[in-house]
Motif scaffolding. Structure first.
Motif, PDB file in Angstrom:
ATOM      1  N   HIS A 198       0.831  -1.204   0.000  1.00  0.00           N
ATOM      2  CA  HIS A 198       0.000   0.000   0.000  1.00  0.00           C
ATOM      3  C   HIS A 198       0.868   1.257   0.000  1.00  0.00           C
ATOM      4  O   HIS A 198       0.664   2.169  -0.798  1.00  0.00           O
ATOM      5  CB  HIS A 198      -0.918  -0.012   1.226  1.00  0.00           C
ATOM      6  N   LEU A 250      -9.882  -6.586  -0.591  1.00  0.00           N
ATOM      7  CA  LEU A 250      -8.612  -6.376   0.096  1.00  0.00           C
ATOM      8  C   LEU A 250      -8.133  -7.597   0.872  1.00  0.00           C
ATOM      9  O   LEU A 250      -7.055  -7.560   1.479  1.00  0.00           O
ATOM     10  CB  LEU A 250      -8.727  -5.189   1.056  1.00  0.00           C
ATOM     11  N   ALA A 297      -4.520  -4.580  -2.576  1.00  0.00           N
ATOM     12  CA  ALA A 297      -5.701  -5.391  -2.875  1.00  0.00           C
ATOM     13  C   ALA A 297      -5.305  -6.770  -3.407  1.00  0.00           C
ATOM     14  O   ALA A 297      -4.253  -6.941  -4.018  1.00  0.00           O
ATOM     15  CB  ALA A 297      -6.577  -4.687  -3.904  1.00  0.00           C
ATOM     16  N   GLU A 336      -7.617   3.820   3.770  1.00  0.00           N
ATOM     17  CA  GLU A 336      -7.587   2.461   4.320  1.00  0.00           C
ATOM     18  C   GLU A 336      -6.867   2.381   5.662  1.00  0.00           C
ATOM     19  O   GLU A 336      -7.349   1.750   6.608  1.00  0.00           O
ATOM     20  CB  GLU A 336      -6.924   1.497   3.325  1.00  0.00           C
TER      21      GLU A 336
END
Length: 490
Positions: free
Chosen positions: A81, A243, A219, A124
């Motif tokens: 991420h 995810l 993801a 997130e």
């Protein structure tokens, strides 16, 4: 009025910029890379928000709000991420300014933050850190939350609505007890986006899955809707991500299952942004200005009176009051443009530029004849019709305009999906025709990157409805069992 819009055939990029500015949608701001969304443009975005928000709530979601600032350490907890967003992050390092004694405002070096804060590029990390305190048992699941917010992704090359350093969007973040529930959620929200794009924006889309190389950072799977613009380039109009348990593991979000086992939560996220404004403009508009589908237009009908005397104006006002009431009862939004500072011809051109779906012009002679003139924005045709039953006629006509705008875009899209079976053909069609090129790919990141380097085309998606088909990759000649869609894109 002089519209001053470059034609699409002359310079498509300049046409787009001219149209956004001339139609009063947005303008560049004093902050490099950011834009000011003007009232008319924001009115369209508000319509998008209202319609989507209703659909989110109908599928069980609730709105919440999370902080704009995210501790830098949060990004370190999910490696893929942070890697995906590292080059786009704006970082806050200090919390105070001071006067340097010479009349200049400078950063107070003594006011340095103990930990830098990231201006959210997406939420997130902060949300999953929060969910850790919300979830203990399977009884706390699912969590179905959406956030309407702004985000910052530091873009160097910007275009109004399409790519700006700050933009508006919604981001859904859900937590589930099983992978099956999370996958079903991601697929459901993709369908919500696709239905909105096609039924409201009148933009046909391809539902698909992103390749591993194009997935959202963090993801396991990314679903998308891809649209085609009039210049033959693709535009990603929405994404929905499965995810897995990546963020739950990174932030230690666990729950006790019905069987009494301690398990990590399963997650999704999904979002659309003000890029949809760009899609709306480039899918439908023409050299005269915007073309707005009636279900999205803030003003669906504009009424322009034509008169010479105060008595004629009074008669027109009385008639328009009655017509307006009938239209409003049918759920139709109207604008009565009775400004005495502009001539009718100026008003016609202005509302044509702003894409109002239907114009009603009425003058003293029309009142005598019991008629009005209707002008459609989508076809640029006019007709004289009876005043009797006009409200119902307009209601039906707006539906017809909506369908026509969609069908025109669908015909263009379908005529620009081309099956390609060789790399030479691929390169030729990409330059001469554009659009989606449906071809075999060997499934490797290496091939995907090589094709992008050589042609600037990317795999937009693996269509969800694609059938298995034996073939060979156009680039390497290796075996392939499914076609993917390549295109140049925004």
């Amino acid at each position: 009025m002089s519209k001053g819009i470059t034609s699409r055939s002359e310079d498509y990029s300049q046409w787009y910029n001219d149209l956004v500015i001339k139609a009063d949608l947005a303008e560049y701001s004093a902050v490099r890379g950011c834009m000011v969304i003007k009232p008319y443009g924001y009115g369209i975005w508000e319509r998008m928000q209202a319609i989507l928000d209703k659909r989110f709530k109908e599928t069980g979601h609730s709105n919440a709000y999370f902080p704009l600032f995210i501790p830098k350490s949060f990004f370190s907890k999910e490696a893929s991420h942070v890697e995906g967003f590292a080059t786009e992050c704006a970082v806050v390092t200090h919390y105070r300014l001071k006067n340097d004694g010479n009349g200049n405002i400078v950063v107070d070096e003594e006011a340095k933050l103990e930990e830098e804060l990231i201006v959210r590029p997406t939420s997130e990390t902060i949300i999953w850190n929060t969910y850790r305190g919300w979830i203990e048992s399977y009884r706390d699941l699912p969590i179905l939350v959406n956030q309407w917010a702004n985000v910052v992704r530091w873009e160097m090359r910007t275009r109004l609505f399409l790519r700006t350093a700050e933009f508006l969007w919604q981001e859904g973040h859900t937590a589930h007890a099983t992978s099956e529930e999370a996958i079903a959620e991601a697929e459901q929200m993709l369908d919500v986006y696709a239905e909105f794009a096609e039924k409201i924006l009148a933009v046909p889309v391809v539902r698909g899955r992103k390749t591993e190389n194009e997935r959202f950072a963090g993801a396991l799977d990314t679903y998308c809707i891809e649209a085609l613009m009039q210049d033959g380039k693709a535009l990603q109009a929405g994404t929905s991500h499965f995810l897995g348990q990546n963020f739950a593991k990174a932030f230690d979000v666990k729950f006790t299952s019905k069987e009494g086992k301690l398990e990590h939560v399963w997650a999704t996220s999904w979002g659309v942004s003000t890029r949809l404004m760009g899609a709306l403009i480039m899918a439908h508009s023409d050299d005269q200005g915007l073309v707005l589908p009636p279900r999205l237009a803030p003003i669906q009908v504009v009424i322009v009176p034509i008169y010479k005397t105060d008595e004629e104006k009074a008669n027109l006002d009385a008639y328009v009051d009655c017509l307006s009431a009938e239209l409003k009862n049918l759920g139709i939004s109207i604008k009565y443009d009775d400004r005495d500072t502009q001539r009718p011809g100026f008003k016609f051109a202005e509302w044509e530029l702003k894409g109002v779906p239907l114009r009603v012009a009425i003058g003293a002679r029309d009142m005598q004849n019991g008629t009005v003139e209707l002008a459609r924005r989508d076809t640029q045709t006019k007709e004289t019709v009876e005043q009797v039953g006009l409200a119902n006629r307009i209601h039906a006509l707006l539906d017809e305009i909506q369908d026509n705008i969609y069908q025109k875009a669908l015909n263009f899209r379908d005529s620009h999906i081309t099956e390609v079976n060789s790399y030479d053909e691929f390169k030729t069609l990409l330059e001469e025709k554009g659009g989606f090129l449906s071809c075999h790919w060997d499934g490797t990141v290496e091939t995907e990157k090589r094709v992008k380097e050589e042609t600037k085309a990317t795999i937009r998606c693996i269509p969800l409805d694609a059938k298995e088909e034996e073939g060979v990759c156009i680039f390497t000649g290796k075996p392939s069992k499914q076609r993917v869609l390549f295109a140049k894109a925004y």
